[in-house]
Scaffold this motif. Structure first.
Motif, PDB file in Angstrom:
ATOM      1  N   TYR A 192      -9.321   1.557  -5.241  1.00 14.60           N
ATOM      2  CA  TYR A 192      -9.088   1.428  -3.793  1.00 14.60           C
ATOM      3  C   TYR A 192      -9.962   2.427  -3.046  1.00 14.60           C
ATOM      4  CZ  TYR A 192      -5.940   5.362  -4.759  1.00 14.60           C
ATOM      5  OH  TYR A 192      -5.424   6.561  -5.195  1.00 14.60           O
ATOM      6  N   ASN A 241      -7.794  -1.780   3.519  1.00 19.45           N
ATOM      7  CA  ASN A 241      -8.483  -3.017   3.137  1.00 19.45           C
ATOM      8  C   ASN A 241      -9.265  -3.604   4.291  1.00 19.45           C
ATOM      9  OD1 ASN A 241      -7.743  -3.211   0.416  1.00 19.45           O
ATOM     10  ND2 ASN A 241      -5.681  -3.824   1.051  1.00 19.45           N
ATOM     11  N   GLN A 292     -15.076  -4.431  -0.227  1.00 25.10           N
ATOM     12  CA  GLN A 292     -14.285  -5.243  -1.171  1.00 25.10           C
ATOM     13  C   GLN A 292     -15.092  -5.479  -2.437  1.00 25.10           C
ATOM     14  OE1 GLN A 292     -11.341  -5.507  -0.580  1.00 25.10           O
ATOM     15  NE2 GLN A 292     -11.079  -5.564   1.627  1.00 25.10           N
TER      16      GLN A 292
END
Ligand code: SAH
Length: 456
Positions: free
Chosen positions: A145, A160, A174
């Motif tokens: 992450y 995100n 991503q």
């Protein structure tokens, strides 16, 4: 992080906002508690969470009265990530806060009572950032992450989707996460000092379809680097250059000294005010391209340039302000301390066909002292220092050189107020114009126009 407390909850009213956008709520002993995510007039239960340097900090447990300026944020994690303290505050209220904050800093730090113009806002105050840099981590399942550090900590709040960054960056991040997992390129761990990727920095060009990715690594060489980059640019054809920056020191500074271009030319290009600019990984470039054009046109207006003027652009970055000014004046002298930015500035002058522009690589204070000693002349000074502001050495030399006008551009009102107060005997403030370069955050950019007093 400061000292932890036994749970203490009190009910209070938010009286004001600090210069860092935190609500000020008095506890039962009338001590101010600084609380993010609560706005003036709001009331609620506050938990005191920590104490730092004698000040109390807290969090909102629940609100019993909300402000008409409270809105639904676009981002679900805006209250924990720390980047956007104002996503829940109406844009109109944000702009009012910023003008008030500048006035307050002049009062508190500059000991001056000044008029501040309404803050110039952005039409669509989202998706504006052309540069993002994120640290990486890995969960127990091995998923990678990235995100932002929670305020005053090194805990990463996973992100995100970020509503203030260029959307091209969201997609690239991503893909980077996915590739790090599949190529087993581990994120760097600050405690064990193991792992490879410390940060990823992405720079997007507003006017050109160009994107730079900088992989900040702990080590010089890492397994499957070539294939990693190949796959990255294959999956993200919008990437036009990839740079590896090596930082193996134990430090909070993101970029290290050493750099290697892994793909493309090692820089991106963008346009501002009708000129082209080359931007390298380490060079400073304003982060909100839409508002930068507004900022620069306000700065040019404030300067009242004439074709006989000699202009100094101090703290010049890649030469943007000086090159924009060069079209209206006799000569521009420009000074900047970061060598990569100086190289960019020289190339930018050439590329734009500007011949009345000279860039110097030096500390701005050393440069201006020498320039004054050698009998140099300046009609208009643009100064745009970093957050810590300028220094007395620089300002004393300015007082000797006596430019007719000074346009001070600042991203930190407290040091701006300090520096303007220092020269206020010789310079009169014409206008103080805040510009919202950083919507949703507490930060504000300000252009101050100063005119030399006649008696000088
Ligand atoms: N005017 C430019 C850059 C402003 S940011 C623009 O609008 O894009 C401030 C710049 O000052 C950065 O490029 C930074 O590298 C530079 N800088 C920081 N300390 C300096 C110093 N002591 N002397 C000269 N430049 C300095």
């Amino acid at each position: 992080m400061g000292k932890k407390f036994a749970k203490e909850i009190f009910h209070g009213i938010c009286r004001d906002l600090t210069h860092e956008g935190k609500g000020v709520v008095l506890n039962q002993s009338n001590d101010p508690v600084f609380v993010p995510g609560i706005f003036p007039g709001e009331e609620g239960d506050i938990e005191i969470t920590y104490k730092r340097a004698g000040a109390l900090f807290g969090r909102v447990v629940s609100l019993s009265k909300t402000s008409p300026d409270r809105i639904d944020p676009k981002c679900r994690i805006c209250s924990s990530c720390g980047g956007c303290c104002f996503q829940q505050y109406s844009y109109k209220a944000q702009l009012e806060y910023k003008s008030k904050k500048v006035k307050e800093q002049f009062r508190k730090i500059g000991k001056m009572d000044v008029d501040v113009l309404p803050t110039v806002g952005m039409d669509v105050p989202y998706y504006y950032r052309n540069k993002i840099q994120m640290p990486f981590g890995k969960d127990e399942k091995g998923n990678v992450y990235c995100g932002f550090y929670k305020e005053n900590t090194h805990v990463i709040v996973p992100v995100n989707e970020c509503f203030i960054e260029d959307q091209r960056a969201t997609h690239i991040l991503q893909v980077v996460k996915k590739l790090m997992k599949s190529f087993r390129v581990d994120p760097y761990n600050e405690d064990s000092r193991r792992g490879i990727i410390r940060h990823v920095l992405i720079r997007t060009s507003y006017y050109k379809k160009q994107v730079m990715v900088v992989l900040v690594t702990n080590v010089d060489v890492f397994p499957s680097r070539g294939n990693f980059v190949k796959e990255l640019v294959k999956e993200c054809p919008e990437i036009t250059t990839v740079v590896q920056n090596i930082n193996s020191r134990s430090t909070n500074v993101i970029l290290g000294e050493k750099e290697r271009v892994l793909f493309g030319p090692g820089y991106i290009e963008d346009s501002l005010c009708g000129l082209w600019f080359q931007i390298s990984a380490k060079s400073f470039y304003q982060t909100n391209p839409v508002m930068t054009e507004k900022l620069y046109s306000l700065a040019m207006e404030a300067a009242h340039l004439k074709d006989t003027d000699i202009v100094l652009d101090a703290y010049s970055g890649i030469g943007t302000i000086g090159l924009v000014a060069s079209r209206s004046v006799k000569e521009v002298i420009s000074v900047e301390i970061v060598p990569q930015a100086v190289r960019d500035a020289i190339k930018n002058a050439k590329r734009n066909g500007v011949v009345n522009f000279r860039e110097y690589a030096a500390d701005a204070s050393d440069f201006i002292v020498k320039y004054a000693k050698e009998g140099g002349k300046i009609d208009v000074l643009f100064m745009d220092p970093p957050r810590k502001g300028s220094d007395e050495k620089f300002l004393n030399a300015v007082l000797k050189l006596k430019p007719k006008r000074i346009v001070y551009i600042s991203c930190e009102p407290s040091t701006l107020a300090r520096d303007v107060a220092y020269i206020a005997n010789s310079y009169e403030i014409e206008t103080i114009q805040p510009v919202d370069m950083f919507p949703q955050s507490f930060h504000v950019e300000t252009v101050v126009s100063l005119l030399r007093k006649q008696r000088e």
